[in-house]
Design a protein around this motif. Structure first.
Motif, PDB file in Angstrom:
ATOM      1  N   GLY A 177       0.814  -1.210   0.000  1.00 18.67           N
ATOM      2  CA  GLY A 177       0.000   0.000   0.000  1.00 18.67           C
ATOM      3  C   GLY A 177       0.844   1.256   0.000  1.00 18.67           C
ATOM      4  N   VAL A 178       1.940   1.256   0.760  1.00 24.91           N
ATOM      5  CA  VAL A 178       2.761   2.461   0.844  1.00 24.91           C
ATOM      6  C   VAL A 178       3.517   2.703  -0.460  1.00 24.91           C
ATOM      7  CG1 VAL A 178       4.879   1.408   1.760  1.00 24.91           C
ATOM      8  CG2 VAL A 178       4.269   3.727   2.433  1.00 24.91           C
ATOM      9  N   ILE A 179       3.882   1.630  -1.168  1.00 23.54           N
ATOM     10  CA  ILE A 179       4.569   1.804  -2.450  1.00 23.54           C
ATOM     11  C   ILE A 179       3.607   2.328  -3.510  1.00 23.54           C
ATOM     12  CG2 ILE A 179       5.785   0.606  -4.311  1.00 23.54           C
ATOM     13  CD1 ILE A 179       6.792  -1.371  -2.148  1.00 23.54           C
ATOM     14  N   ALA A 180       2.418   1.726  -3.586  1.00 22.40           N
ATOM     15  CA  ALA A 180       1.430   2.161  -4.579  1.00 22.40           C
ATOM     16  C   ALA A 180       1.010   3.605  -4.335  1.00 22.40           C
ATOM     17  CB  ALA A 180       0.211   1.237  -4.538  1.00 22.40           C
ATOM     18  N   ALA A 181       0.763   3.954  -3.058  1.00 24.94           N
ATOM     19  CA  ALA A 181       0.340   5.315  -2.741  1.00 24.94           C
ATOM     20  C   ALA A 181       1.496   6.301  -2.892  1.00 24.94           C
ATOM     21  CB  ALA A 181      -0.220   5.367  -1.319  1.00 24.94           C
ATOM     22  N   GLY A 182       2.673   5.923  -2.415  1.00 24.20           N
ATOM     23  CA  GLY A 182       3.831   6.801  -2.542  1.00 24.20           C
ATOM     24  C   GLY A 182       4.173   7.093  -3.992  1.00 24.20           C
TER      25      GLY A 182
END
Length: 433
Positions: free
Chosen positions: A144-149
């Motif tokens: 989630g943090v990679i996709a959102a970042g």
């Protein structure tokens, strides 16, 4: 058939062609050509397409696009993005959720080079995901943090989304770049807050990593000076008026090439890969713009913008009620249509409505980009989520979408703050220009 019905039929045909797999640039070019022929004449359609294609291809301001793309590809090939992540990890990795926070900061820094959300997600995914899994981070938080970042790539300047918006609406690229700085910092801070809340309530999602020594931190920070120098040269140069956006892109690309040579990565196969990637991405962007230059006159001839403006003002919702309705429509459409495609397809109708309502076009450009970011991680067609899935092939797609939902909520908060306080976006461009 009336002009308005012809316009609606053109939109329907465009979505059908895109659904059949036709590239959006070709689809807009075809629909625009046929539409102008039906509403005007064959000569007018031929003149529009040939004249607009030449104008787009020879536009000096648009050279910023391939130069910034080249800069991002060179920076990625030289390992600058990995260095930025390593530096952030050395300072924050020992805290709960520290690796996830380092990933957001790495994405923010790489976004300032690549201008592409997909490139940010791919690059940081390959660097950060194995590390987070190695330290037993939860799969939802890791993906989630990679996709959102990665979505920060089209908000933090330089941004392909801002360049597209500027060309299609005849706004200043430099003003749009500056308008994206503070919202980009705000959204990065909101993402970090989301990570802190997640690890507070579910500590197992982001366990603390090993503590780096002072020597390791300083060494990692020194290695990250290359990417920080490029960011300062480009964005700082534009803000201080030393460079125009095009000049800043050229300087940034040249410095990234120097870093590639100094790091002994300038091998023929690497150069070939960088050039091909740059040509492919630039060609796609220019094809979309050329298609839009044929599609927009067709929409203008169909009188759809006038009818849309009359319809929205007739609803009696007021300026802010109307813009909220538009943003809801964008959020829904963004679930099914890729962001840049949605931008170029809808702007010919939406932009006249925004101007009629009296909103600042630079502010609306930032709002548009944030909404497009939301579409990049919205199910069922969140492009960044599919990109991260290719990196994290051991994680189910449902888990990736579940992992981005807290960050999607943070984007909603950012959007509400930008609507309530437009100066967040307008402070820097108004101070600079």
């Amino acid at each position: 058939m009336s002009a308005t019905m012809t316009g609606l039929a053109g939109f329907a045909a465009l979505f059908v062609l895109m659904g059949l797999g036709m590239p959006v640039g070709i689809a807009m070019l075809l629909v625009g050509f046929v539409g102008i022929v039906s509403l005007s004449s064959l000569n007018a359609a031929a003149y529009t397409i040939s004249g607009q294609a030449f104008e787009i291809a020879s536009m000096y301001d648009l050279s910023v696009l391939p130069l910034f793309i080249l800069m991002g590809n060179l920076a990625s090939a030289s390992g600058l993005s990995r260095d930025l992540y390593t530096a952030a990890y050395s300072w924050f990795g020992h805290r709960k959720g520290g690796l996830a926070g380092a990933t957001v900061l790495g994405c923010a820094g790489f976004a300032a080079l690549s201008g592409s959300s997909i490139a940010s997600a791919v690059t940081m995914g390959r660097v950060a995901y194995p590390e987070m899994r190695r330290f037993n981070y939860g799969s939802r938080l890791s993906t989630g943090v990679i996709a959102a970042g990665g979505t920060l790539g089209i908000l933090i300047p330089p941004s392909t989304g801002f360049v597209m918006y500027a060309i299609l609406t005849e706004q200043s690229i430099g003003r749009l770049f500056m308008a994206g700085v503070l919202p980009g910092i705000l959204l990065t801070a909101l993402f970090l807050l989301v990570i802190a809340l997640i690890v507070h309530f579910r500590p197992a999602e982001g366990p603390a990593g090993p503590l780096s020594s002072t020597a390791e931190r300083l060494a990692a920070s020194r290695r990250a000076l290359g990417i920080l120098t490029i960011i300062v040269l480009t964005i700082g140069g534009i803000y201080t008026g030393v460079f125009t956006p095009v000049e800043a892109a050229g300087v940034g690309a040249a410095f990234a090439l120097v870093m590639l040579v100094l790091r002994r990565q300038a091998r023929p196969e690497v150069i070939r890969h960088v050039v091909l990637e740059t040509l492919q991405t630039s060609g796609m962007c220019f094809l979309i713009l050329i298609g839009a230059s044929a599609f927009s006159p067709f929409i203008a001839l169909s009188e759809l913008p006038r009818d849309a403006a009359a319809m929205f003002t007739g609803l009696g919702l007021g300026p802010y009620g109307t813009i909220i309705l538009l943003l809801i429509a964008y959020a829904v459409l963004g679930m099914f249509i890729e962001g840049l495609s949605l931008l170029v397809i809808t702007l010919p109708i939406v932009f006249p409505v925004i101007m009629a309502l009296g909103f600042d076009p630079i502010w609306f450009g930032v709002i548009m980009v944030v909404v497009l970011e939301m579409g990049l991680i919205s199910p069922p067609v969140g492009v960044n989520c599919f990109v991260v899935k290719t990196v994290a092939d051991d994680v189910k797609l449902q888990s990736v979408f579940a992992g981005v939902m807290p960050f999607w909520a943070a984007m909603m908060v950012c959007l509400a703050m930008l609507i309530a306080f437009p100066q967040i976006a307008l402070l820097l461009p108004n101070a600079m220009f």
